[in-house]
Enzyme design. Structure first.
Site, PDB file in Angstrom:
ATOM      1  N   ARG A 295       0.757  -1.235  -0.137  1.00 49.62           N
ATOM      2  CA  ARG A 295      -0.031   0.017   0.089  1.00 49.62           C
ATOM      3  C   ARG A 295       0.887   1.188  -0.087  1.00 49.62           C
ATOM      4  NH1 ARG A 295      -4.615  -2.518   4.055  1.00 49.62           N
ATOM      5  NH2 ARG A 295      -5.714  -3.438   2.304  1.00 49.62           N
ATOM      6  N   TYR A 439      -5.987  -1.118  -6.929  1.00 52.65           N
ATOM      7  CA  TYR A 439      -5.635  -2.182  -6.285  1.00 52.65           C
ATOM      8  C   TYR A 439      -4.931  -2.025  -4.621  1.00 52.65           C
ATOM      9  CZ  TYR A 439      -1.172  -1.169  -8.772  1.00 52.65           C
ATOM     10  OH  TYR A 439       0.140  -0.853  -9.275  1.00 52.65           O
ATOM     11  N   GLU A 440      -4.695  -3.200  -4.164  1.00 53.63           N
ATOM     12  CA  GLU A 440      -4.216  -3.143  -2.847  1.00 53.63           C
ATOM     13  C   GLU A 440      -5.245  -2.355  -1.830  1.00 53.63           C
ATOM     14  OE1 GLU A 440      -1.841  -4.968  -2.071  1.00 53.63           O
ATOM     15  OE2 GLU A 440      -1.050  -5.326  -4.163  1.00 53.63           O
ATOM     16  N   GLY A 441      -6.634  -2.770  -2.380  1.00 49.88           N
ATOM     17  CA  GLY A 441      -7.616  -2.004  -1.340  1.00 49.88           C
ATOM     18  C   GLY A 441      -8.093  -0.721  -1.991  1.00 49.88           C
TER      19      GLY A 441
END
Length: 595
Positions: A295, A439-441
């Site tokens: 992140r 992406y990555e949340g």
């Protein structure tokens, strides 16, 4: 054709002046990074980014990756560039020396990664994900796993991935179906399908180590029943050599909007051999080590595309002749003035410039506190470093990617119609930057994480420690030269605290209040965090100018950019606070049929 130049002067300003990294020279990692060594590393990294990686950026975008007979080939030049990266020892820069790394501070690694991502974001994801896999194994693997896998991850001879998403579940990982069945020899048979796996299959390295979330037999439902496994593409023999191909294969390459040079794969696991990492049913805890690092890396991608787009838009605005200045011709000997004379063009460019310099400072400052959380001999400094890493991770990921994409779009706007033409490169920056918000949340999830988890963590110790840090800084550094900046920072900090207290008073009685205000809270936190960085940088620049030493033009421009940020951007905090205080009603009062 687009270009890229590493902003080395900006890097040295942060490391040597604003944050004075040499004050930590007696701590582990830092003692191997004296200023002359740091400068030499930055110079060589710039050459790699500018001369090797940037020329391949459009190549990767045009060609993409190819899948044939289960084999993925990367774009022309990527394999040779990766070999250059490995031979230069770059993947080992910040890795633990116990496994062959150089052990240098992450604050330096952030700047190296920015150069790589600014010059070629898709390429940078291959070593970037590998370092995330390294971190997960370093903290959660067994001694045997670390000895077997880490040395070659550190050198870059092998790469790594993270496997979370499945066709039916993305953020809600409690729904995943990939299963792990014991083989009776300490290994597990992993079966299932994972999608959106960046760098999942390629021709750059001899082996790929997949970190895979799966569910063991009889595991509890939801995320409490998820375990983490390491599944190598090729099985590794006891002597470290490669054995037979494991039961994992690339079923397809995703056709994407951007980052075409990175192989985003559908991976099929058909009884593939895997080994448990960490405790059974505790896989999310282990995977979060990799996810949190990723992140921060994605936040850096937001900055990197903003920086690359800004550099090209600025060059275009200085060269392109269009119209006349509203106050009269600036270049009367030419048929028109450069675009840069127009206030609205300057607005777009300064939005990016002020963001880039402030966001870069926030990334380095956050990484520096991550370094101190491990290296400091002061328990309070270690605790504060941990708090800042936890608190700021969703802010860095969410805010920097939101603004990075917006800046790439505005840089494209500077070009006018030429920004829509592929050969000029602005389209690629926009398309590549777009994924970082997802992406990555997705960023909405980052905002919920910030409001729902990070504010209350350790009784609010992190957020109130952040407020105190700002207060102490303002009290110690307000003077005639900095007063206007400090007053603006205090106003933003008050808005952030008011929003924080509003959530504490209103979110428990109606959780939708937290959900409705979370996006604005993340934006408010991002603006305020960067305002704090700008206050530190402005203070340093003012001191340098007062001393009469150094690069006068650089410091004057720094103060002008600080003024722009405080007068044009920081007022946004009041708007975000007003939206938060409205609560959930304007959003939730609609029935489904009323949409």
């Amino acid at each position: 054709m687009p270009s890229y130049k590493a902003p080395l002067r900006e890097y040295r300003f942060l490391l040597h002046e604003a944050f004075n990294m040499s004050q930590y020279s007696e701590l582990p990692g830092f003692r191997d990074a004296p200023l002359d060594v740091v400068d030499a590393i930055l110079d060589e990294a710039a050459k790699l980014a500018e001369e090797v990686l940037q020329p391949l950026n459009q190549v990767g975008d045009r060609e993409g990756c190819k899948l044939a007979n289960g084999v993925v080939t990367t774009p022309s030049g990527f394999k040779e560039a990766y070999k250059t990266l490995v031979e230069g020892g770059w993947p080992a820069l910040v890795a633990d020396s116990a496994f062959g790394g150089q052990g240098l501070p992450n604050a330096l690694g952030v700047l190296f990664n920015e150069m790589v991502s600014s010059s070629n974001m898709a390429f940078g994801m291959y070593p970037g994900l590998s370092h995330g896999a390294y971190s997960a194994l370093l903290h959660h693997g067994t001694d045997e796993q670390r000895a077997m896998y880490l040395p070659k991850l550190v050198t870059g001879e092998w790469t790594g991935t993270m496997n979370l998403t499945e066709p039916h579940c993305g953020t809600d990982l409690g729904l995943l179906r990939t299963r792990a069945v014991p083989n009776g020899d300490g290994s597990f048979a992993i079966t299932g399908t994972k999608i959106f796996i960046s760098a999942g299959e390629h021709d750059l390295a001899d082996n790929i180590l997949h970190l895979v979330l799966a569910r063991t037999e009889g595991a509890p439902a939801g995320i409490k029943g998820i375990s983490l496994f390491i599944v190598p593409k090729f099985l590794v023999k006891e002597d470290g050599s490669l054995g037979e191909r494991n039961g994992v294969s690339c079923g397809a390459l995703e056709h994407k909007m951007g980052i075409h040079g990175n192989a985003t794969c559908v991976l099929n696991y058909d009884g593939a051999k895997g080994w448990l990492v960490g405790e059974e049913n505790k896989g999310m805890r282990a995977m979060f080590t990799m996810m949190n690092e990723a992140r921060l890396g994605v936040g850096l991608q937001g900055l990197s595309q903003s920086e690359a787009a800004y550099q090209n838009a600025l060059a275009y605005a200085k060269d392109r002749l269009q119209g006349r200045s509203l106050t009269g011709p600036k270049e009367a000997d030419k048929p028109a003035d450069p675009l840069l004379v127009h206030p609205d063009v300057r607005r777009m460019l300064l939005n990016a410039k002020a963001f880039n310099e402030g966001a870069r400072a926030l990334l380095v400052w956050t990484a520096l506190h991550g370094d101190l959380s491990h290296a400091s001999d002061d328990a309070k400094a270690r605790e504060f470093g941990d708090d800042m890493m936890a608190l700021l991770t969703p802010v860095v990921k969410g805010y920097l990617t939101d603004r990075g994409f917006a800046n790439a779009v505005e840089a494209q706007q500077v070009y006018g119609g030429h920004g829509y033409i592929e050969e000029n490169g602005l389209s690629q920056f926009v398309r590549d930057a777009r994924i970082a918000m997802i992406y990555e949340g997705a960023n909405g999830v980052q905002a919920l994480d910030l409001v729902g988890r990070k504010l209350a963590q350790n009784g609010g110790r992190g957020v109130f420690g952040f407020f105190k840090l700002i207060d102490d800084f303002v009290a110690a550094n307000t003077n005639a030269k900095t007063e206007s900046f400090m007053n603006a920072l205090v106003a933003a900090r008050k808005d952030l605290e008011a929003a924080t207290l509003w959530f504490m008073e209103n979110a428990l009685q109606n959780p939708d209040n937290a959900g409705a205000g979370s996006f604005d809270y993340l934006q408010l936190f991002g603006v305020t965090s960067i305002a704090f960085m700008w206050a530190m940088m402005a203070k340093t620049a003012a001191e340098k100018l007062a001393s009469g030493n150094g690069d006068k033009g650089f410091y004057e421009a720094k103060l002008k950019t600080a003024r722009y940020y405080f007068e044009r951007v920081v007022p946004e905090t009041a708007t975000h606070l007003a939206r938060i205080r409205v609560g959930a009603a304007p959003l939730m009062d609609f029935s489904a049929d009323e949409f």
